[in-house]
Design a protein around this motif. Sequence first.
Motif, PDB file in Angstrom:
ATOM      1  N   LEU A 178       0.827  -1.200   0.000  1.00 55.92           N
ATOM      2  CA  LEU A 178       0.000   0.000   0.000  1.00 55.92           C
ATOM      3  C   LEU A 178       0.866   1.256   0.000  1.00 55.92           C
ATOM      4  N   ASP A 179       1.859   1.295   0.885  1.00 53.19           N
ATOM      5  CA  ASP A 179       2.743   2.463   0.934  1.00 53.19           C
ATOM      6  C   ASP A 179       3.537   2.627  -0.357  1.00 53.19           C
ATOM      7  N   THR A 180       3.879   1.512  -0.973  1.00 51.36           N
ATOM      8  CA  THR A 180       4.597   1.575  -2.254  1.00 51.36           C
ATOM      9  C   THR A 180       3.714   2.152  -3.351  1.00 51.36           C
ATOM     10  N   LYS A 181       2.447   1.730  -3.391  1.00 52.54           N
ATOM     11  CA  LYS A 181       1.512   2.259  -4.384  1.00 52.54           C
ATOM     12  C   LYS A 181       1.350   3.775  -4.217  1.00 52.54           C
ATOM     13  N   VAL A 182       1.289   4.221  -2.976  1.00 52.83           N
ATOM     14  CA  VAL A 182       1.164   5.659  -2.723  1.00 52.83           C
ATOM     15  C   VAL A 182       2.425   6.390  -3.179  1.00 52.83           C
ATOM     16  N   HIS A 183       3.577   5.787  -2.897  1.00 49.57           N
ATOM     17  CA  HIS A 183       4.855   6.423  -3.228  1.00 49.57           C
ATOM     18  C   HIS A 183       5.031   6.568  -4.747  1.00 49.57           C
ATOM     19  N   TYR A 184       4.656   5.543  -5.498  1.00 49.46           N
ATOM     20  CA  TYR A 184       4.852   5.566  -6.947  1.00 49.46           C
ATOM     21  C   TYR A 184       3.579   6.034  -7.669  1.00 49.46           C
ATOM     22  N   GLY A 185       3.238   7.272  -7.470  1.00 47.80           N
ATOM     23  CA  GLY A 185       2.187   7.898  -8.260  1.00 47.80           C
ATOM     24  C   GLY A 185       0.793   7.852  -7.678  1.00 47.80           C
ATOM     25  N   ASN A 186       0.529   6.979  -6.713  1.00 50.93           N
ATOM     26  CA  ASN A 186      -0.784   6.874  -6.068  1.00 50.93           C
ATOM     27  C   ASN A 186      -1.907   6.741  -7.092  1.00 50.93           C
ATOM     28  N   ASP A 187      -1.758   5.777  -8.009  1.00 52.60           N
ATOM     29  CA  ASP A 187      -2.774   5.565  -9.045  1.00 52.60           C
ATOM     30  C   ASP A 187      -4.129   5.156  -8.468  1.00 52.60           C
ATOM     31  N   LEU A 188      -4.124   4.608  -7.275  1.00 54.02           N
ATOM     32  CA  LEU A 188      -5.381   4.204  -6.640  1.00 54.02           C
ATOM     33  C   LEU A 188      -6.063   5.368  -5.917  1.00 54.02           C
ATOM     34  N   ASP A 189      -5.428   6.545  -5.937  1.00 52.71           N
ATOM     35  CA  ASP A 189      -5.993   7.739  -5.301  1.00 52.71           C
ATOM     36  C   ASP A 189      -6.255   7.520  -3.814  1.00 52.71           C
ATOM     37  N   VAL A 190      -5.332   6.803  -3.150  1.00 55.95           N
ATOM     38  CA  VAL A 190      -5.479   6.522  -1.719  1.00 55.95           C
ATOM     39  C   VAL A 190      -5.404   7.821  -0.925  1.00 55.95           C
ATOM     40  N   ASP A 191      -6.368   8.040  -0.057  1.00 57.32           N
ATOM     41  CA  ASP A 191      -6.326   9.158   0.882  1.00 57.32           C
ATOM     42  C   ASP A 191      -5.460   8.713   2.054  1.00 57.32           C
ATOM     43  N   VAL A 192      -4.262   9.305   2.176  1.00 56.13           N
ATOM     44  CA  VAL A 192      -3.317   8.820   3.202  1.00 56.13           C
ATOM     45  C   VAL A 192      -3.836   9.061   4.613  1.00 56.13           C
ATOM     46  N   ASP A 193      -4.851   9.910   4.755  1.00 57.37           N
ATOM     47  CA  ASP A 193      -5.459  10.109   6.076  1.00 57.37           C
ATOM     48  C   ASP A 193      -6.564   9.092   6.347  1.00 57.37           C
ATOM     49  N   SER A 219      11.574  12.408   0.944  1.00 59.51           N
ATOM     50  CA  SER A 219      10.707  12.069  -0.183  1.00 59.51           C
ATOM     51  C   SER A 219      10.903  10.647  -0.683  1.00 59.51           C
ATOM     52  N   THR A 220      12.068  10.070  -0.474  1.00 57.44           N
ATOM     53  CA  THR A 220      12.303   8.711  -0.974  1.00 57.44           C
ATOM     54  C   THR A 220      11.584   7.651  -0.151  1.00 57.44           C
ATOM     55  N   ASN A 221      11.109   8.010   1.029  1.00 55.93           N
ATOM     56  CA  ASN A 221      10.507   7.024   1.928  1.00 55.93           C
ATOM     57  C   ASN A 221       9.000   7.166   2.079  1.00 55.93           C
ATOM     58  N   GLY A 222       8.372   7.937   1.221  1.00 59.35           N
ATOM     59  CA  GLY A 222       6.925   8.063   1.276  1.00 59.35           C
ATOM     60  C   GLY A 222       6.481   9.221   2.148  1.00 59.35           C
ATOM     61  N   PRO A 223       5.230   9.673   1.981  1.00 56.07           N
ATOM     62  CA  PRO A 223       4.735  10.825   2.744  1.00 56.07           C
ATOM     63  C   PRO A 223       4.558  10.485   4.221  1.00 56.07           C
ATOM     64  N   PRO A 224       4.876  11.412   5.098  1.00 55.95           N
ATOM     65  CA  PRO A 224       4.651  11.172   6.523  1.00 55.95           C
ATOM     66  C   PRO A 224       3.157  10.982   6.811  1.00 55.95           C
ATOM     67  N   ARG A 225       2.842  10.013   7.650  1.00 58.97           N
ATOM     68  CA  ARG A 225       1.455   9.826   8.065  1.00 58.97           C
ATOM     69  C   ARG A 225       1.417   9.075   9.385  1.00 58.97           C
ATOM     70  N   GLU A 226       0.320   9.249  10.085  1.00 58.72           N
ATOM     71  CA  GLU A 226       0.124   8.511  11.333  1.00 58.72           C
ATOM     72  C   GLU A 226      -0.147   7.054  11.017  1.00 58.72           C
ATOM     73  N   GLU A 227       0.379   6.181  11.845  1.00 55.19           N
ATOM     74  CA  GLU A 227       0.270   4.734  11.638  1.00 55.19           C
ATOM     75  C   GLU A 227       0.197   4.086  13.017  1.00 55.19           C
ATOM     76  N   GLY A 228       0.054   2.816  13.040  1.00 56.92           N
ATOM     77  CA  GLY A 228       0.034   2.089  14.297  1.00 56.92           C
ATOM     78  C   GLY A 228       0.240   0.610  14.054  1.00 56.92           C
ATOM     79  N   PHE A 229       0.457  -0.126  15.138  1.00 56.63           N
ATOM     80  CA  PHE A 229       0.598  -1.581  15.075  1.00 56.63           C
ATOM     81  C   PHE A 229      -0.518  -2.225  15.882  1.00 56.63           C
ATOM     82  N   GLN A 230      -0.908  -3.410  15.476  1.00 56.14           N
ATOM     83  CA  GLN A 230      -1.792  -4.236  16.268  1.00 56.14           C
ATOM     84  C   GLN A 230      -1.127  -5.594  16.438  1.00 56.14           C
ATOM     85  N   ILE A 231      -1.540  -6.321  17.460  1.00 51.41           N
ATOM     86  CA  ILE A 231      -0.991  -7.652  17.657  1.00 51.41           C
ATOM     87  C   ILE A 231      -1.571  -8.576  16.576  1.00 51.41           C
TER      88      ILE A 231
END
Length: 571
Positions: free
Chosen positions: A155-170, A195-207
């Motif tokens: 998902l993060d890769t798709k966003v990084h390379y053009g975001n063709d899926l129009d993912v709202d990162v929020d 810029s090489t590592n994708g846009p900053p966004r809030e994230e989290g982990f779950q078990i």
Amino acid sequence: MTSDDTGGDDAPTDMEIARATETRPIADVAGDLGLSQSDLDPQGKGIAKIEQDAIQRTLSDADEGKLILVTGTTATPKGAGKTVTTVGLGQGLNHIGERGVVAVREPSLGPVFGIKGGAAGGGHSQVLPMEDINLHFTGDLHALTTAHNLVSATLDTKVHYGNDLDVDVDEVSWKRALDMNDRALREVVVGLGGSTNGPPREEGFQITAASEVMAVLCLADSLSDLKARLARTIVAYDSAGDPVTVDDLGIQGAMAMLLKDALRPNLVQTIEGTPAFVHGGPFANIAHGTNSLVADKLGLALGDYLVTEAGFAADLGFEKFGNIVSRRGVAPDAAVLTTAVRSMKYHGLEMWPVDYDRLKEPDAEAVQAGMTNLDHHAGIIEQFGVPFVVAINRFPTDTDAEIQAIIDHCEREGYPVVVSNAFADGGAGAADLAETAKDLADSEQGDFEPLYGIEEDLTEKIRTVATEVYGASDVHFTEDAREDLERLEEQGYGDMPVCLSKTQHSTTDDPSRKGAPALDWTLTVRECYPDAGAGFVVVLTGDVLTMPGLPAEPAAEGMDVDADGNVSGLF
């Protein structure tokens, strides 16, 4: 049952009992089920996965046995011995000459290193090899974690390379996963490397046990079903508010490849050589809380009686089994309601947080005061139309007066009740329980039905669970939750069952409330979203964490391995 529940310094630990056991060759265990050596894929000493062709052959041409579902009252945070009862009952059935099969969930490493310890049973009612089962086992949870995180990486890769899926990162709904309790990872920020590592966004982990991938694996009945469920799993939303799925990412095939072996149940044995499937591990306070559908169907096809376990208490695991899992063709013929003296004192004394030393003190009056919780859970089972027996899981420190207080109450209320000594005596200690549970399963007294129709709207399904299972007077939907429900109905998810995420420490949405409060409280629903792959709508209540934290003194501090590779402190 944890190591401090084994009754004194002189009593052997679970590990010592396990190591002293001479296990049977796994091929002999499989032979009891009519499986041959060629049906097995050995995974080490005493462990085998079932080959795919054997699964398909067995499920396509088999008579079904009877399903006995083990549930419980609201336990202390250290549990009440539900897995001990499950394993002991399977052994008890074989002890009385019946062909019993056990099916339980795989342990998560988070609780293993946290407060509860392992999940392989205890004493003389364990599944073996307990060390392997409680640690890496056959790698199923690692495969699940990898498949889950493949989604995040893609998902993060798709966003990084053009975001063709129009993912709202929020509006990325997919968290990363880790099979560990780690509170620092609940909320993180990713993409901070420029810029090489994708846009900053809030994230989290779950078990990992809270991952939808876990729920998908445990509700899929074949590889093709698994792939289809993975494909429709929602991971984010685009700028128009439409779902972005795994199918849009194009990786359902890769995920299924990672999970193809994890989908096959693991065959092990109990301490007495009874066949046992240990497979899958969703949490019942978040997901549906039972082992895999494939393992249950195999157990029903290969044995006369399948003993399986629903996570946490009847308000969680049993409710979700009845309203979610049973719609897949595995309805219970009888139930066992596990309780313990300490669990009843936990509710009679209304302690929060728990004073475990106080729970060890004899107090028959506190036991009696806590019986409202047992009555509440008995009522839940009765609503589903399933005959049940109360099993008192006896701890070595329980007094006769405390045990008798539970027996007397059950007899007054008309509940069948048996004291189980499975922890101390294995199958022989659970023989009376086995006789009673078998008779109930054979009696055809039951008239099982889910509590709501799948065609009802989501609001009514939620209200049914809240009022009829939890004992709430009503449900309050926050504005966000109402918007969520409206959107879900519009998007075509209204015909799914609901999976309420609720604290396991109380029948209410407040973990500090003990007993079984009824009609003096309102359940608050704060968010709803679809687990489209699993096939249910998740309903968030209270403040349930999908990434637990370790306690102040984690069990890991007491664990070690010596120079010869011998493990200690695992329970």
